[in-house]
Design an enzyme around this catalytic site. Structure first.
Site, PDB file in Angstrom:
ATOM      1  N   TRP A  29      23.914  94.518  79.320  1.00  0.00           N
ATOM      2  CA  TRP A  29      22.842  93.529  79.238  1.00  0.00           C
ATOM      3  C   TRP A  29      21.671  94.191  79.944  1.00  0.00           C
ATOM      4  O   TRP A  29      21.692  94.368  81.168  1.00  0.00           O
ATOM      5  CB  TRP A  29      23.284  92.255  79.960  1.00  0.00           C
ATOM      6  CG  TRP A  29      22.446  91.051  79.727  1.00  0.00           C
ATOM      7  CD1 TRP A  29      22.454  90.230  78.641  1.00  0.00           C
ATOM      8  CD2 TRP A  29      21.487  90.487  80.647  1.00  0.00           C
ATOM      9  NE1 TRP A  29      21.573  89.198  78.813  1.00  0.00           N
ATOM     10  CE2 TRP A  29      20.965  89.333  80.028  1.00  0.00           C
ATOM     11  CE3 TRP A  29      21.017  90.839  81.911  1.00  0.00           C
ATOM     12  CZ2 TRP A  29      20.006  88.536  80.635  1.00  0.00           C
ATOM     13  CZ3 TRP A  29      20.059  90.039  82.512  1.00  0.00           C
ATOM     14  CH2 TRP A  29      19.565  88.905  81.888  1.00  0.00           C
ATOM     15  N   HIS A  36       3.693  59.509  83.827  1.00  0.00           N
ATOM     16  CA  HIS A  36       2.751  60.188  84.724  1.00  0.00           C
ATOM     17  C   HIS A  36       2.308  61.531  84.159  1.00  0.00           C
ATOM     18  O   HIS A  36       1.977  62.443  84.920  1.00  0.00           O
ATOM     19  CB  HIS A  36       3.379  60.361  86.110  1.00  0.00           C
ATOM     20  CG  HIS A  36       3.652  59.053  86.789  1.00  0.00           C
ATOM     21  ND1 HIS A  36       2.651  58.229  87.260  1.00  0.00           N
ATOM     22  CD2 HIS A  36       4.816  58.396  87.032  1.00  0.00           C
ATOM     23  CE1 HIS A  36       3.183  57.143  87.776  1.00  0.00           C
ATOM     24  NE2 HIS A  36       4.506  57.218  87.655  1.00  0.00           N
ATOM     25  N   LYS A  71      20.663  71.997  77.683  1.00  0.00           N
ATOM     26  CA  LYS A  71      21.611  72.351  76.619  1.00  0.00           C
ATOM     27  C   LYS A  71      20.858  72.501  75.308  1.00  0.00           C
ATOM     28  O   LYS A  71      21.061  73.438  74.564  1.00  0.00           O
ATOM     29  CB  LYS A  71      22.648  71.233  76.503  1.00  0.00           C
ATOM     30  CG  LYS A  71      24.070  71.562  76.429  1.00  0.00           C
ATOM     31  CD  LYS A  71      24.787  72.309  77.500  1.00  0.00           C
ATOM     32  CE  LYS A  71      24.083  73.214  78.420  1.00  0.00           C
ATOM     33  NZ  LYS A  71      24.771  73.621  79.601  1.00  0.00           N
ATOM     34  N   ASN A  76      28.151  97.884  86.359  1.00  0.00           N
ATOM     35  CA  ASN A  76      27.481  96.575  86.373  1.00  0.00           C
ATOM     36  C   ASN A  76      26.678  96.492  87.657  1.00  0.00           C
ATOM     37  O   ASN A  76      27.151  96.954  88.704  1.00  0.00           O
ATOM     38  CB  ASN A  76      28.491  95.431  86.410  1.00  0.00           C
ATOM     39  CG  ASN A  76      29.252  95.284  85.107  1.00  0.00           C
ATOM     40  OD1 ASN A  76      28.983  95.990  84.145  1.00  0.00           O
ATOM     41  ND2 ASN A  76      30.198  94.360  85.101  1.00  0.00           N
ATOM     42  N   GLY A  77      25.516  95.841  87.604  1.00  0.00           N
ATOM     43  CA  GLY A  77      24.721  95.669  88.816  1.00  0.00           C
ATOM     44  C   GLY A  77      23.449  96.494  88.743  1.00  0.00           C
ATOM     45  O   GLY A  77      23.033  96.922  87.667  1.00  0.00           O
ATOM     46  N   GLU A  97      20.102  68.003  82.139  1.00  0.00           N
ATOM     47  CA  GLU A  97      21.160  68.795  81.526  1.00  0.00           C
ATOM     48  C   GLU A  97      21.109  68.686  79.991  1.00  0.00           C
ATOM     49  O   GLU A  97      21.298  69.679  79.286  1.00  0.00           O
ATOM     50  CB  GLU A  97      22.519  68.356  82.085  1.00  0.00           C
ATOM     51  CG  GLU A  97      23.732  69.044  81.515  1.00  0.00           C
ATOM     52  CD  GLU A  97      23.724  70.571  81.641  1.00  0.00           C
ATOM     53  OE1 GLU A  97      22.885  71.126  82.363  1.00  0.00           O
ATOM     54  OE2 GLU A  97      24.549  71.202  80.961  1.00  0.00           O
TER      55      GLU A  97
END
Ligand code: F6R
Length: 596
Positions: A73, A492, A473, A99-100, A469
């Site tokens: 990623w 508001h 989603k 990873n990292g 939520e």
């Protein structure tokens, strides 16, 4: 986020194990993938894009008793074949997956460059095989060279390395998860258990700065000084079936439907229907003066719910976005508690907030789904939500289980003795979720509104986190604009955006003051021609102003949010499905966000 798999001892089918391991890691989110097998020389194949591309390119030509694989990623450099892992040294004899983030890679790269090393990628990772190469060139063994390379790194890493001519995988971790899988004649290595769950459910969790050596199916773990460590092997409760799609089109839909079972597991052995009491072993003796929750995304919404539930029980409580916690006020009182709500137990922002709390000398609790995750190992206490593996990137069943776990926490630490009403509501909840799933009209509502410009979600009190939520989603899997608000806040400002093209989902249960006020807000949007979808138990007259109704069974007001949220999960799922979105792996998102 990136994923790692490795295996030794499988002889003929190392490649199959690596590829199925990478499939098991797909849910974490990735944009390229690769494998390396060692058999006297190193055979490497890596491709940008979906795993199919790697599978086609690799065929079944690669053989070797030892192999490592990776899903990437992107953080340093775009998703390209060259930037995909494994990365190699100049000789092509050392391959590394990571990873990292290696924070000092720039200076290491400059140093290695000056010593004649050539680089082929934009990644931070590539410095590692070159550091190993440099140490090997000075006569070090593979293990000594690996340790030497790791000692130069700053940042977070889970690393695995192989060389052409040793039948071993060397691995280590620092602030990034890594777990060993113990098979009969094989040993596995992964960033996440689902990668090898098909082959073994026996695992060894590595701690920061442990070094693992996997060779001919055996494994050892040593500390930074090379001293052998006595690591215990534990069994994960998840089985391979739980991580399969089992006939559902998407993991997300499967996981939505798994909620009754997940909730039963969360409650098992913790609530006593006879005495009306709630008891959680890991919370014994806990009596905090105040509570701060830290969390991100969906877990933050559960944290908002948790904070309100604790306040209702008389305990001062607040929820903070973990990424903002550094600026939060210190918790009140000598016996404060900080609760990290984190499905994965690996979210970097949440871990960092928990560490900040520990620096402040505050007791910490991990509310998590993953046994052995970093959060469980670093926090003083753990409250497992027991939802089972969640593969879809969009969190669904874990949110419901987190909300239920917040109720367990509130009932335990508020110590009100008799929690009969809530116990009864929790006991009935799994059955009610099932009832709702069987009868939901969410799919037809989704079809009716699939072409809408955007979506608004409103709710008051305990339903405010549900509104947030519901919107999260919707936006993450449909890629359409969606916002959630406390019901009273709409007028508001956001009301300016409300038109006949923007359905408003209003969560209203009961017939008390809160419901009456929310119905007032419903009238405001209805008067502006916005179609209203009432998510309701029918106790108020919200449905009168609604174009569509999503019904939920009647229950305790504190438990109703779980039911309302399941309806909204289904709406988001069906809108995304109508739009043909990549539901389980939404663009740009990762299941476990291990960078800050
Ligand atoms: C949204 C989602 C994310 C996570 C967030 C925290 O559907 O899944 O917002 O909730 O990244 O993850 P955990 O709970 O693993 O800390």
């Amino acid at each position: 986020m990136c994923g790692i798999i490795g295996c030794t001892g499988r002889a003929e089918d190392t490649l199959d194990v690596l590829l199925s391991g990478l499939e098991g890691l797909e849910y974490r989110g990735y944009d390229s993938a690769g494998v390396a097998l060692a058999n006297g020389s190193l055979e490497i194949c890596k491709r940008q894009g979906e795993l199919d591309r790697l599978q086609q390119a690799v065929g079944n030509s690669l053989r070797g008793p030892v192999g490592i694989g990776h899903t990437r990623w992107s953080t340093h450099g775009p998703p390209t074949d060259a930037n995909a892992h494994p990365h190699t040294d100049c000789t092509g004899n050392v391959a590394v997956v990571h990873n990292g983030i290696i924070e000092n890679y720039d200076e290491l790269k400059a140093e290695l460059h000056a010593r004649g090393h050539e680089f082929e990628s934009d990644t931070d990772t590539e410095v590692v095989p070159h550091l190993i190469e440099a140490a090997l060139a000075e006569g070090a063994s593979f293990e000594a060279a690996f340790r030497e390379a790791v000692s130069r790194l700053e940042g977070s890493y889970a690393l695995a390395a192989v060389t052409a001519d040793t039948e071993a995988i060397l691995a280590t971790r620092h602030d990034s998860p890594l777990v060993l899988g113990v098979g009969d004649d094989a040993a596995y290595l992964a960033s996440d258990v689902p990668a090898f769950l098909e082959y073994t459910d026996r695992v060894v969790y590595l701690e920061d700065d442990d070094f693992a050596r996997l060779e001919s199916g055996a494994w050892t773990v040593t500390d930074a000084d090379g001293q052998l460590l006595d690591k215990s092997v534990s069994r994960v409760e998840w089985d391979a079936e739980e991580t399969a799609k089992s006939g559902y089109d998407h993991y997300m839909l499967k996981e939505i439907h798994e909620q009754p079972r997940a909730l039963r597991k969360c409650l098992r052995g913790r609530v006593d229907e006879l005495t009306g009491s709630i008891q959680v072993d890991s919370l014994e003796g806990l009596s905090p003066s105040s509570v701060q929750f830290v969390a991100c995304g969906t877990s933050y919404h559960a944290a908002l719910y948790g904070a309100q539930t604790l306040r209702d029980a008389g305990i001062p409580a607040q929820a903070f976005l973990a990424s903002e916690y550094a600026t939060a006020p210190a918790p009140v009182g000598d016996d404060a508690l900080v609760v990290g709500v984190t499905q994965s137990g690996e979210t970097a922002d949440t871990l960092s907030a928990l560490r900040e709390a520990q620096r402040r000398g505050v007791e910490t609790l991990a509310m998590t789904n993953v046994v052995g995750s970093t959060a469980t190992r670093e926090c003083d206490r753990t409250l497992l939500i027991r939802a089972g593996p969640e593969i879809g990137v969009a969190a669904t069943k874990t949110f419901s289980s987190q909300v239920v776990a917040c109720n367990l926490l509130a009932a335990t630490i508020a110590d009100r003795g008799d929690s009969r009403e809530i116990v009864e509501a929790l006991r009935d909840l799994p059955g009610q979720v099932q009832e709702l799933l069987d009868a939901s009209r969410a799919e037809s509502v989704a079809k009716r509104f699939v072409d809408s410009e955007g979506y608004f979600f409103i709710g008051r009190g305990h339903h405010h986190p549900v509104a947030l939520e519901g919107a999260l989603k919707m936006k993450e899997i449909t890629y359409k604009h969606a916002e959630g608000f406390p019901a009273g806040e709409l007028k508001h400002g956001p009301l300016a955006l409300v038109t006949d093209q923007t359905p408003v989902f209003a969560v209203v249960t009961g017939d008390g003051e809160e419901a009456t006020k929310t119905v007032g807000n419903v009238k405001e949007v209805e008067a502006r021609d916005a179609p209203v979808v009432a998510v309701t138990d029918g106790a108020s007259d919200a449905s009168r102003y609604a174009e569509a109704v999503l019904e939920i069974p009647e229950t305790h007001p504190q438990v109703a949010p779980v039911l309302a949220n399941v309806q909204l999960q289904l709406v988001a799922y069906h809108v995304a499905n109508e739009l043909g979105r990549s539901i389980d792996k939404p663009r740009n998102l990762a299941k476990s966000v291990t960078v800050e």
